[in-house]
Scaffold this motif. Structure first.
Motif, short mmCIF file in Angstrom:
data_model
loop_
_atom_site.label_atom_id
_atom_site.label_comp_id
_atom_site.label_asym_id
_atom_site.label_seq_id
_atom_site.Cartn_x
_atom_site.Cartn_y
_atom_site.Cartn_z
N ALA A 173 7.95 -23.30 21.55
CA ALA A 173 6.79 -23.85 21.59
C ALA A 173 5.59 -22.82 21.58
O ALA A 173 4.84 -22.64 20.72
N TRP A 174 5.79 -21.89 22.36
CA TRP A 174 4.85 -20.67 22.44
C TRP A 174 4.87 -20.06 21.26
O TRP A 174 3.53 -19.78 20.74
N THR A 175 6.07 -19.39 20.86
CA THR A 175 5.97 -19.01 19.43
C THR A 175 5.23 -19.59 18.21
O THR A 175 4.52 -18.88 17.52
N SER A 176 5.42 -20.79 18.21
CA SER A 176 4.78 -21.65 17.23
C SER A 176 3.06 -21.54 17.55
O SER A 176 2.41 -21.22 16.62
N ARG A 177 2.69 -21.47 18.66
CA ARG A 177 1.33 -21.57 19.02
C ARG A 177 0.79 -20.13 18.88
O ARG A 177 -0.44 -20.24 18.30
N ALA A 178 1.56 -19.12 18.99
CA ALA A 178 1.11 -17.87 18.73
C ALA A 178 0.82 -17.43 17.36
O ALA A 178 0.28 -16.28 17.34
N GLY A 179 1.59 -17.86 16.47
CA GLY A 179 1.30 -17.82 15.06
C GLY A 179 1.72 -16.41 14.72
O GLY A 179 2.62 -15.77 15.51
N GLU A 180 1.22 -15.80 13.74
CA GLU A 180 1.33 -14.46 13.02
C GLU A 180 1.29 -13.31 14.26
O GLU A 180 1.87 -12.57 14.05
N GLU A 181 0.15 -13.57 14.80
CA GLU A 181 0.06 -12.36 16.04
C GLU A 181 1.27 -12.26 16.77
O GLU A 181 1.63 -11.26 17.08
N GLY A 182 1.50 -13.41 17.52
CA GLY A 182 2.69 -13.57 18.40
C GLY A 182 3.76 -13.19 17.75
O GLY A 182 4.54 -12.42 18.64
N ALA A 224 1.57 -5.12 22.61
CA ALA A 224 0.71 -5.78 22.72
C ALA A 224 -0.69 -5.41 22.96
O ALA A 224 -1.62 -6.18 22.99
N ARG A 225 -1.01 -4.19 23.25
CA ARG A 225 -1.88 -3.87 23.78
C ARG A 225 -3.28 -3.94 22.56
O ARG A 225 -4.31 -4.55 23.29
N ALA A 226 -3.05 -3.69 21.46
CA ALA A 226 -4.23 -4.13 20.55
C ALA A 226 -4.70 -5.57 20.78
O ALA A 226 -5.71 -5.90 20.28
N ALA A 227 -3.61 -6.35 20.73
CA ALA A 227 -3.99 -7.96 20.80
C ALA A 227 -4.71 -8.19 22.09
O ALA A 227 -5.50 -8.99 22.06
N TYR A 228 -4.19 -7.67 23.31
CA TYR A 228 -5.06 -7.92 24.32
C TYR A 228 -6.30 -7.36 24.31
O TYR A 228 -7.27 -8.05 24.71
N VAL A 229 -6.51 -6.22 23.56
CA VAL A 229 -7.91 -5.73 23.47
C VAL A 229 -8.97 -6.52 22.58
O VAL A 229 -9.95 -6.68 22.78
N ALA A 230 -8.35 -6.89 21.59
CA ALA A 230 -9.03 -7.99 20.62
C ALA A 230 -9.28 -9.32 21.33
O ALA A 230 -10.41 -9.79 20.95
N ALA A 231 -8.39 -9.72 22.35
CA ALA A 231 -8.61 -10.94 22.96
C ALA A 231 -10.00 -10.80 24.02
O ALA A 231 -10.57 -11.77 24.18
N LEU A 232 -9.93 -9.77 24.62
CA LEU A 232 -10.84 -9.57 25.61
C LEU A 232 -12.20 -9.13 24.89
O LEU A 232 -13.24 -9.72 25.22
#
Length: 297
Positions: free
Chosen positions: A277-286, A94-102
């Motif tokens: 429900a979280w998986t649905s909200r998180a979409g392709e990235e999740g 998940a690191r790349a996703a965290y970096v992108a979100a920040l």
């Protein structure tokens, strides 16, 4: 800064980072740690506070940031990780996703801190699923609140710092928390029972304003980045013995530690639709991050 005590895992990380950055900067930078929510700042408000320059840097529990974007909820999803090694693999995925979100907030990731697995501290023993009925329990994010509500409890989502006054006033019966370090020391004064359920082994993330980091002289910027790397390595090394240390401290201070397979099973059943429900909200990235994590197992 962190909302947790100096002896909790995030507090130790903040102290280590501050000392390492100051040492490595060799006079070009002095970093001061802050603990126990200085100025009243909780994890949920730290993204904005750092982005707006109210504080230079912060360490926030990721579950409290989930209202910003679903990826922050990931490490606090129930029953996804079962060990420190799992948490490390999840961070790698998940690191790349965290970096992108920040980065979308103008923030830069400094390091991550793993938490010991969350359990339930309570005034009375919780031997079975019926023990959850009406239990006034502090939860730490939206998902844990939904899960405990589905299981029949009466959850209240508040920060750790805000939970302590309510416990002392008798307004809460239990707390979902690892009770790590100084946090545990405060809890066992009021809640003498701890039920091991291995609910989640979540992360806290430390971050600063990206522009402020870029504006530092190159030696100072390198010192900050190296301090972050050293701190994360230190935190993951420390977590390997933390559970044993915590258990010994808890028992020495009169805490009754128990397991309850029936209670854990009830929570796992309650968690299934919430995680879906979280998986649905998180979409392709999740989905991509979860697939990478599970492929690494």
């Amino acid at each position: 800064m962190t909302e947790y005590p100096a002896t909790a895992m995030p507090g130790e990380g903040v102290a280590h980072f501050a000392a390492a950055a100051t040492r490595l900067a060799a006079g070009a930078l002095a970093v001061q740690p802050g603990f126990d929510a200085p100025g009243g700042l909780r994890s949920a408000g730290m993204l904005r506070a750092v982005a707006e320059g109210q504080v230079e840097a912060a360490d926030a529990f990721t579950g409290a940031l989930a209202g910003e974007t679903p990826i922050y909820q990931l490490s606090a999803l129930p029953f996804l990780t079962g060990s420190a090694a799992d948490t490390a693999r999840l961070l790698a995925a998940a690191r790349a996703a965290y970096v992108a979100a920040l980065g979308a907030r103008g923030l830069a990731l400094l390091y991550a801190t793993p938490w010991p697995a969350s359990g339930i501290w309570s005034r009375n023993a919780l031997p079975d699923a019926d023990s959850l009925r009406g239990l006034r329990i502090r939860t730490y994010d939206a998902v844990s609140t939904e899960v405990l509500r589905e299981a029949g409890a009466a959850p209240v989502q508040i920060s750790f710092a805000d939970a302590m006054p309510r416990l002392r006033a008798g307004a809460l019966d239990a707390v979902l928390s690892s009770g790590d370090g100084g946090a545990g020391a405060r809890l066992w004064e009021i809640l003498p029972h701890f039920t091991v359920i291995d609910y989640a082994s979540p992360l806290s993330l430390a971050f600063c304003r990206a522009a402020a980091l870029a504006e530092l002289p190159p030696p100072a910027r390198a010192a900050v980045e190296q301090a972050g790397q050293e701190t994360e390595a230190r935190q993951f090394a420390a977590i390997t013995t933390r559970l044993t240390e915590n258990e010994a401290r808890m028992r020495a201070n009169g805490v009754t530690i128990a397991t309850s397979p029936a209670l854990r099973d009830a929570l796992a059943r309650a968690a299934a639709p919430v995680v879906a429900a979280w998986t649905s909200r998180a979409g392709e990235e999740g989905a991509r991050v979860l697939a990478a994590y599970r492929a690494g197992g």
